[in-house]
Design a protein around this motif. Structure first.
Motif, PDB file in Angstrom:
ATOM      1  N   HIS A  47      12.447 107.555  51.316  1.00 32.89           N
ATOM      2  CA  HIS A  47      11.580 106.876  52.472  1.00 32.89           C
ATOM      3  C   HIS A  47      10.415 106.195  51.595  1.00 32.89           C
ATOM      4  O   HIS A  47       9.875 105.138  52.003  1.00 32.89           O
ATOM      5  N   LEU A  48       9.779 106.838  50.677  1.00 39.15           N
ATOM      6  CA  LEU A  48       8.569 106.648  49.986  1.00 39.15           C
ATOM      7  C   LEU A  48       8.921 105.315  49.297  1.00 39.15           C
ATOM      8  O   LEU A  48       8.237 104.401  49.408  1.00 39.15           O
ATOM      9  N   THR A  49      10.029 105.185  48.483  1.00 43.37           N
ATOM     10  CA  THR A  49      10.360 104.128  47.781  1.00 43.37           C
ATOM     11  C   THR A  49      10.733 102.812  48.676  1.00 43.37           C
ATOM     12  O   THR A  49      10.369 101.686  48.278  1.00 43.37           O
ATOM     13  N   ASP A  50      11.134 103.208  49.838  1.00 41.42           N
ATOM     14  CA  ASP A  50      11.461 101.969  50.728  1.00 41.42           C
ATOM     15  C   ASP A  50      10.263 101.250  51.274  1.00 41.42           C
ATOM     16  O   ASP A  50      10.273 100.324  51.902  1.00 41.42           O
ATOM     17  N   LYS A  51       9.328 102.308  51.778  1.00 38.18           N
ATOM     18  CA  LYS A  51       8.080 101.884  52.590  1.00 38.18           C
ATOM     19  C   LYS A  51       6.911 101.279  51.782  1.00 38.18           C
ATOM     20  O   LYS A  51       6.447 100.480  52.115  1.00 38.18           O
ATOM     21  N   LEU A  52       6.842 102.169  50.290  1.00 37.05           N
ATOM     22  CA  LEU A  52       5.518 101.767  49.737  1.00 37.05           C
ATOM     23  C   LEU A  52       6.199 100.901  48.404  1.00 37.05           C
ATOM     24  O   LEU A  52       6.865 101.400  47.600  1.00 37.05           O
ATOM     25  N   GLU A  53       5.487  99.751  48.154  1.00 35.41           N
ATOM     26  CA  GLU A  53       5.887  98.809  47.277  1.00 35.41           C
ATOM     27  C   GLU A  53       5.492  99.269  45.791  1.00 35.41           C
ATOM     28  O   GLU A  53       6.315  98.807  44.872  1.00 35.41           O
ATOM     29  N   TRP A  54       4.581 100.156  45.680  1.00 35.33           N
ATOM     30  CA  TRP A  54       4.315 100.738  44.369  1.00 35.33           C
ATOM     31  C   TRP A  54       4.688 102.030  44.107  1.00 35.33           C
ATOM     32  O   TRP A  54       4.280 102.708  42.996  1.00 35.33           O
ATOM     33  N   VAL A  55       5.854 102.583  44.758  1.00 33.11           N
ATOM     34  CA  VAL A  55       6.496 103.807  44.402  1.00 33.11           C
ATOM     35  C   VAL A  55       7.934 103.185  44.178  1.00 33.11           C
ATOM     36  O   VAL A  55       8.570 102.453  44.888  1.00 33.11           O
ATOM     37  N   GLU A  56       8.289 103.758  42.925  1.00 29.41           N
ATOM     38  CA  GLU A  56       9.572 103.385  42.470  1.00 29.41           C
ATOM     39  C   GLU A  56      10.465 104.709  42.215  1.00 29.41           C
ATOM     40  O   GLU A  56       9.855 105.936  41.980  1.00 29.41           O
ATOM     41  N   ALA A  57      11.766 104.530  42.630  1.00 30.76           N
ATOM     42  CA  ALA A  57      12.944 105.548  42.340  1.00 30.76           C
ATOM     43  C   ALA A  57      13.018 105.961  41.041  1.00 30.76           C
ATOM     44  O   ALA A  57      12.916 105.207  40.267  1.00 30.76           O
ATOM     45  N   ARG A  58      13.391 107.114  40.710  1.00 28.10           N
ATOM     46  CA  ARG A  58      13.666 107.565  39.444  1.00 28.10           C
ATOM     47  C   ARG A  58      14.998 108.205  39.353  1.00 28.10           C
ATOM     48  O   ARG A  58      15.500 108.699  40.391  1.00 28.10           O
ATOM     49  N   PRO A  59      15.887 108.405  38.286  1.00 25.61           N
ATOM     50  CA  PRO A  59      17.099 109.161  38.352  1.00 25.61           C
ATOM     51  C   PRO A  59      17.244 110.435  38.736  1.00 25.61           C
ATOM     52  O   PRO A  59      15.971 111.209  38.622  1.00 25.61           O
ATOM     53  N   ASP A  60      17.969 110.720  39.557  1.00 22.54           N
ATOM     54  CA  ASP A  60      18.013 111.796  40.531  1.00 22.54           C
ATOM     55  C   ASP A  60      19.396 112.622  40.359  1.00 22.54           C
ATOM     56  O   ASP A  60      19.803 113.229  41.452  1.00 22.54           O
ATOM     57  N   ALA A  61      20.086 112.553  39.167  1.00 21.01           N
ATOM     58  CA  ALA A  61      21.520 112.902  39.243  1.00 21.01           C
ATOM     59  C   ALA A  61      21.585 114.756  39.098  1.00 21.01           C
ATOM     60  O   ALA A  61      22.462 115.213  39.561  1.00 21.01           O
ATOM     61  N   ASP A  62      20.218 115.089  38.758  1.00 21.36           N
ATOM     62  CA  ASP A  62      20.128 116.555  38.865  1.00 21.36           C
ATOM     63  C   ASP A  62      19.845 117.067  40.219  1.00 21.36           C
ATOM     64  O   ASP A  62      19.367 118.078  40.220  1.00 21.36           O
ATOM     65  N   HIS A  63      19.731 116.217  41.261  1.00 22.01           N
ATOM     66  CA  HIS A  63      19.469 116.634  42.612  1.00 22.01           C
ATOM     67  C   HIS A  63      17.969 116.751  42.776  1.00 22.01           C
ATOM     68  O   HIS A  63      17.445 117.601  43.564  1.00 22.01           O
ATOM     69  N   VAL A  64      17.110 116.425  41.957  1.00 22.06           N
ATOM     70  CA  VAL A  64      15.393 116.715  42.029  1.00 22.06           C
ATOM     71  C   VAL A  64      14.931 115.154  42.755  1.00 22.06           C
ATOM     72  O   VAL A  64      15.132 114.296  42.156  1.00 22.06           O
ATOM     73  N   SER A  65      14.086 115.696  43.652  1.00 14.19           N
ATOM     74  CA  SER A  65      13.391 114.459  44.395  1.00 14.19           C
ATOM     75  C   SER A  65      12.223 114.061  43.497  1.00 14.19           C
ATOM     76  O   SER A  65      11.281 114.629  43.379  1.00 14.19           O
ATOM     77  N   ARG A  66      12.459 113.102  42.629  1.00 20.46           N
ATOM     78  CA  ARG A  66      11.245 112.379  41.968  1.00 20.46           C
ATOM     79  C   ARG A  66      11.045 110.875  42.016  1.00 20.46           C
ATOM     80  O   ARG A  66      11.961 110.436  42.383  1.00 20.46           O
TER      81      ARG A  66
END
Length: 453
Positions: free
Chosen positions: A405-424
């Motif tokens: 939700h944060l990465t979709d709504k805020l342009e200055w928030v970027e998604a990071r790798p989450d294969a370990d099921h950690v929300s970062r």
């Protein structure tokens, strides 16, 4: 002269003859009756068979009439009662023999995997599956995070020529001595190293193009990243753009899943259960910190983790002294932290001192303040970890949905790798613009419906 000859003898002879003929007549009549019975029985059997044949033909004709008259298969088949339960099927996704309880998080993880594939462009799962592993060599940087990632990589490979630990300054020692002794087709995995000194490392890495794979969480200089991609191929480099952990980079390439590997991931990310931590987790967190200070091949030191038998780990842990508490516990106890209350939740915030484990600090903070959520980062870093305690009830929290939700709504928030099921996620320029952190906190509070779905 025959003594039987005479009138009396003739009478006896005629009498016996008459008796013999009478017996023959009686036997003949009995045979006649039996033959008649058999003929009557045969006739009756033929009649019964004919009747049965007529009944079968009538039944077949009626069945054919039913099939012809039926518009739908449901009109022919018997309906199941409404109280018959449905039995779900489960696929065997694990390799190990250890059993774990299903806490209902499997569906959520599968949904997150599908969302992750959609973000990568909707690629098919079979297209992303890596090629089968071969006997390989692993070089790991001397820090606990990289070491845990290398152990999980080694469990996925299963066939090792060696697993060597060196500090950054000894990186070229591996390429100049150990790598030259490997077979020409041996894959090499480098975990947690930066390409420094850049000129020597880039030149040495180019000699192993096609069999060298590199994982690193640090942010490389743009010129070094471009040179390494040109040297060994862009697909061989995972990371290099900054992050808080090497673990998700490695897990994205793993093709096998096991129960014990999941336990190791939970131990590394602070999601461990109290039961596992007391039995063997606390001891092995302490041991991994010690092993990370060693030099050379460490396969013998981590053999118990590579085999993956928690019962053996617990048995060994019961025979040794309990290690001292990790430094994260004392660090949390000596400080006060900011708390955010919203919708029945408590969110604790922390800037974690360098050298401490962000995930373990978050876990200790939640236990200290009885908080359900935590938002933490390494001091001076711009990657935040949003986490909470795993719940086993129907109200499981979806931390990954908040990051999306944060990465979709805020342009200055970027998604990071989450294969370990950690929300970062990364918040750009958060040091220069601290109000962005406040906006993130507000979005988390207002996104409660996403969190609790």
């Amino acid at each position: 002269m025959d003594l039987d000859e005479g009138p009396d003898a003739d009478d006896e002879t005629s009498e016996s003859s008459s008796e013999g003929s009478g017996d023959r007549r009686r036997r003949g009549r009995r045979r006649g009756r039996r033959g008649g019975d058999r003929r009557a029985s045969a006739g009756s059997d033929e009649a019964d068979a004919a009747n049965k044949s007529d009944d079968a033909e009538a039944t077949d004709s009626s069945a054919e009439d039913d099939l012809v008259d039926a518009d739908d298969l449901s009109e022919i088949l018997a309906r199941l009662p409404d109280d018959v339960p449905e039995f779900p099927t489960r696929s065997a996704d694990y390799d190990d023999e250890e059993e774990v309880e299903d806490d209902g998080s499997g569906a959520a993880r599968a949904e997150r995997e599908s969302r992750r594939r959609a973000r990568r462009g909707g690629a098919d799962e079979d297209d992303d599956r890596p090629a089968p592993r071969r006997r390989s060599a692993v070089l790991v940087h001397a820090d606990p995070d990289s070491l845990m990632a290398a152990i999980l990589l080694a469990r996925d490979i299963r066939q090792l020529d060696g697993l060597w630990v060196y500090p950054q300054e000894d990186l070229m020692t591996f390429f100049r001595s150990i790598a030259t002794d490997l077979r020409d087709d041996t894959p090499i995995f480098v975990v947690g190293f930066s390409p420094y000194p850049s000129h020597d490392v880039i030149q040495a890495a180019s000699l192993y193009r096609g069999r060298l794979t590199w994982f690193d969480r640090a942010a490389w200089p743009p010129e070094d990243l471009a040179a390494m991609r040109s040297s060994i191929g862009a697909e061989a480099i995972h990371g290099g753009d900054g992050g808080d952990s090497t673990l998700p980079l490695v897990l994205e390439t793993c093709s096998r899943r096991s129960r014990f590997s999941d336990k190791l991931v939970d131990l590394a990310t602070g999601r461990f259960t109290q039961h596992d931590f007391e039995r063997w987790g606390r001891l092995w967190r302490h041991r991994l910190a010690e092993i990370a200070t060693k030099r050379g091949d460490i396969r013998g030191d981590i053999a118990a983790l590579l085999s993956g038998r928690p019962s053996d780990l617990a048995k060994e842990a019961s025979l040794v002294d309990v290690p001292t508490p990790p430094p994260e516990v004392a660090w949390v106890a000596e400080r006060d932290f900011r708390l955010i209350h919203f919708g029945g939740h408590v969110l604790v915030l922390a800037d974690v001192e360098a050298g401490l484990d962000v995930h373990l600090v978050s876990r200790v903070l939640r236990e200290r303040y009885e908080a359900s959520l935590s938002l933490a980062r390494a001091a001076g870093d711009d990657v935040f970890v949003f986490a909470g305690d795993e719940t086993t009830g129907k109200r499981a929290l979806d931390y990954m949905a908040i990051a999306e939700h944060l990465t979709d709504k805020l342009e200055w928030v970027e998604a990071r790798p989450d294969a370990d099921h950690v929300s970062r996620f990364r918040v750009r320029d958060v040091e220069r613009r601290p109000e962005r952190l406040e906006e993130v906190i507000g979005e988390i509070a207002m996104g409660r419906s996403l969190l609790e779905r």
